[in-house]
Design an enzyme around this catalytic site. Sequence first.
Site, PDB file in Angstrom:
ATOM      1  N   ALA A 160       5.914  -5.674  -0.093  1.00 38.56           N
ATOM      2  CA  ALA A 160       6.929  -6.049   0.883  1.00 38.56           C
ATOM      3  C   ALA A 160       6.898  -7.558   1.066  1.00 38.56           C
ATOM      4  O   ALA A 160       5.833  -8.177   0.958  1.00 38.56           O
ATOM      5  CB  ALA A 160       6.641  -5.357   2.208  1.00 38.56           C
ATOM      6  N   GLY A 215       3.908  -2.378  -1.346  1.00 41.39           N
ATOM      7  CA  GLY A 215       5.174  -1.665  -1.546  1.00 41.39           C
ATOM      8  C   GLY A 215       5.616  -1.659  -3.000  1.00 41.39           C
ATOM      9  O   GLY A 215       6.394  -0.795  -3.415  1.00 41.39           O
ATOM     10  N   GLU A 226       3.817   1.224  -4.279  1.00 38.91           N
ATOM     11  CA  GLU A 226       4.489   2.432  -3.756  1.00 38.91           C
ATOM     12  C   GLU A 226       5.814   2.679  -4.483  1.00 38.91           C
ATOM     13  O   GLU A 226       6.197   3.826  -4.709  1.00 38.91           O
ATOM     14  CB  GLU A 226       4.709   2.307  -2.246  1.00 38.91           C
ATOM     15  CG  GLU A 226       3.403   2.398  -1.471  1.00 38.91           C
ATOM     16  CD  GLU A 226       3.586   2.197   0.010  1.00 38.91           C
ATOM     17  OE1 GLU A 226       4.122   1.135   0.393  1.00 38.91           O
ATOM     18  OE2 GLU A 226       3.211   3.086   0.786  1.00 38.91           O
ATOM     19  N   GLU A 240      -2.199  -4.149   2.267  1.00 39.01           N
ATOM     20  CA  GLU A 240      -1.672  -4.053   3.638  1.00 39.01           C
ATOM     21  C   GLU A 240      -2.744  -4.205   4.701  1.00 39.01           C
ATOM     22  O   GLU A 240      -2.507  -4.770   5.772  1.00 39.01           O
ATOM     23  CB  GLU A 240      -0.952  -2.700   3.831  1.00 39.01           C
ATOM     24  CG  GLU A 240       0.412  -2.602   3.167  1.00 39.01           C
ATOM     25  CD  GLU A 240       0.348  -2.149   1.710  1.00 39.01           C
ATOM     26  OE1 GLU A 240      -0.752  -2.173   1.115  1.00 39.01           O
ATOM     27  OE2 GLU A 240       1.407  -1.792   1.164  1.00 39.01           O
TER      28      GLU A 240
HETATM   29  N1  COA Z   1       6.049 -11.682  -0.030  1.00 41.16           N
HETATM   30  C1  COA Z   1       6.634 -12.884  -0.082  1.00 41.16           C
HETATM   31  N2  COA Z   1       6.268 -13.847  -0.930  1.00 41.16           N
HETATM   32  C2  COA Z   1       5.253 -13.565  -1.752  1.00 41.16           C
HETATM   33  C3  COA Z   1       4.560 -12.338  -1.737  1.00 41.16           C
HETATM   34  C4  COA Z   1       5.016 -11.359  -0.827  1.00 41.16           C
HETATM   35  N3  COA Z   1       4.459 -10.153  -0.762  1.00 41.16           N
HETATM   36  N4  COA Z   1       3.587 -12.366  -2.662  1.00 41.16           N
HETATM   37  C5  COA Z   1       3.650 -13.575  -3.237  1.00 41.16           C
HETATM   38  N5  COA Z   1       4.650 -14.300  -2.681  1.00 41.16           N
HETATM   39  C6  COA Z   1       5.051 -15.657  -3.043  1.00 41.16           C
HETATM   40  C7  COA Z   1       4.005 -16.670  -2.580  1.00 41.16           C
HETATM   41  O1  COA Z   1       4.207 -16.989  -1.203  1.00 41.16           O
HETATM   42  C8  COA Z   1       4.299 -17.808  -3.511  1.00 41.16           C
HETATM   43  O2  COA Z   1       5.447 -18.508  -3.059  1.00 41.16           O
HETATM   44  P1  COA Z   1       5.490 -20.145  -3.097  1.00 41.16           P
HETATM   45  O3  COA Z   1       5.379 -20.481  -4.553  1.00 41.16           O
HETATM   46  O4  COA Z   1       6.815 -20.460  -2.493  1.00 41.16           O
HETATM   47  O5  COA Z   1       4.314 -20.591  -2.291  1.00 41.16           O
HETATM   48  C9  COA Z   1       4.696 -17.124  -4.820  1.00 41.16           C
HETATM   49  O6  COA Z   1       5.077 -15.802  -4.454  1.00 41.16           O
HETATM   50  C10 COA Z   1       3.555 -17.032  -5.798  1.00 41.16           C
HETATM   51  O7  COA Z   1       2.449 -16.439  -5.158  1.00 41.16           O
HETATM   52  P2  COA Z   1       1.000 -17.085  -5.128  1.00 41.16           P
HETATM   53  O8  COA Z   1       0.257 -16.491  -3.967  1.00 41.16           O
HETATM   54  O9  COA Z   1       1.093 -18.575  -5.191  1.00 41.16           O
HETATM   55  O10 COA Z   1       0.431 -16.550  -6.523  1.00 41.16           O
HETATM   56  P3  COA Z   1      -1.083 -16.265  -6.875  1.00 41.16           P
HETATM   57  O11 COA Z   1      -1.098 -15.995  -8.327  1.00 41.16           O
HETATM   58  O12 COA Z   1      -1.982 -17.314  -6.323  1.00 41.16           O
HETATM   59  O13 COA Z   1      -1.436 -14.902  -6.081  1.00 41.16           O
HETATM   60  C11 COA Z   1      -1.014 -12.656  -5.275  1.00 41.16           C
HETATM   61  C12 COA Z   1      -0.736 -13.723  -6.360  1.00 41.16           C
HETATM   62  C13 COA Z   1      -0.139 -11.457  -5.570  1.00 41.16           C
HETATM   63  C14 COA Z   1      -2.494 -12.254  -5.313  1.00 41.16           C
HETATM   64  C15 COA Z   1      -0.721 -13.255  -3.879  1.00 41.16           C
HETATM   65  O14 COA Z   1       0.572 -13.825  -3.949  1.00 41.16           O
HETATM   66  C16 COA Z   1      -0.724 -12.254  -2.757  1.00 41.16           C
HETATM   67  O15 COA Z   1      -1.784 -11.826  -2.321  1.00 41.16           O
HETATM   68  N6  COA Z   1       0.489 -11.895  -2.264  1.00 41.16           N
HETATM   69  C17 COA Z   1       0.635 -11.060  -1.120  1.00 41.16           C
HETATM   70  C18 COA Z   1       0.501  -9.642  -1.520  1.00 41.16           C
HETATM   71  C19 COA Z   1       0.678  -8.778  -0.322  1.00 41.16           C
HETATM   72  O16 COA Z   1      -0.012  -8.885   0.674  1.00 41.16           O
HETATM   73  N7  COA Z   1       1.633  -7.838  -0.502  1.00 41.16           N
HETATM   74  C20 COA Z   1       1.808  -6.714   0.301  1.00 41.16           C
HETATM   75  C21 COA Z   1       2.242  -6.934   1.609  1.00 41.16           C
HETATM   76  S1  COA Z   1       2.177  -5.360   2.377  1.00 41.16           S
END
Ligand code: COA
Length: 265
Positions: free
Chosen positions: A76, A116, A119, A139
Amino acid sequence: MDEAFETALVTFDSETGIGTITMNRPDALNALNGQLRDDIIAGLQRLEAENEDADGVALRAVVLEGAGDKAFCAGADVGGFSDDSAGGSGDRSHYEVIKDFPTPVIAKIDGYCLGGGLETALACDLRLASDDSAFGFPEVNLGLLPGAGGVQYVSKLAGPAVAKELAMTGEHISAERAAEEGIVNRVYPAPEFEDEVDEFVTELAGQAPLAVQAIKESAQMAVQTGLEEGIRHDRELFSRLLATEDHEEGAAAFGEDREPEFDGR
Ligand code: COA
């Protein structure tokens, strides 16, 4: 047929009967916002329309994939959580539309498949992954649980212990581990991934479509009992967690790029 929705690209190959929906927010790792959820539904409806004037079944298989080379879907969109993130209480969610779609939907996973996003893949009929994919339910780091049935699905596929491990720790697991646990159907080495998936899906699209649809319906019945009730319950829990300070803290910490401090309130 090629059609570009705001956050999803949809193609249909009339030769093979394969439709493809590409979640197209690569800069946000294809995170699910309201628009993308709507576009996935609209894309499926657009593809189903191929059957309308067909002599028989034109649409044989749908591939759901993520744009870019980093993610299927990172869950999400953390910028805007609401009850709708878990499917909401109003119209049918994209999770339900995929689950109930008569044609098989195959998740083509190359990269992060989280929250998500996982999911969404679990709502699909089959999951094919490259060996550099990663799976998880982050989450809990935001003070939430997977609100669209993630724990329910993984409990059915891999058992409750694996579901609890994933959802309670928020840690990622590899594609190999996901396959060992029955969460993913096939894992392919990254360099061969595109060709292997093409071959698999083309084969599937060549099977008797009404039989394939009937098999989907049958498999659905097999897991139906108890699952719906569980998902409903998760949604209630999700709504309650949305109102907690811990969720606010988790979301704020993510935004400020720091470790969250949870108080259990
Ligand atoms: N929602 C919105 N934006 C997201 C996102 C999410 N769930 N996951 C990643 N992004 C965005 C980041 O904010 C970043 O944006 P920016 O370049 O404008 O700063 C871009 O995607 C790249 O992500 P980044 O975190 O820089 O990549 P990474 O390789 O260092 O890490 C993840 C990748 C997936 C480990 C990390 O992005 C993450 O933990 N994301 C959140 C996952 C999450 O909690 N999802 C579920 C929510 S219920």
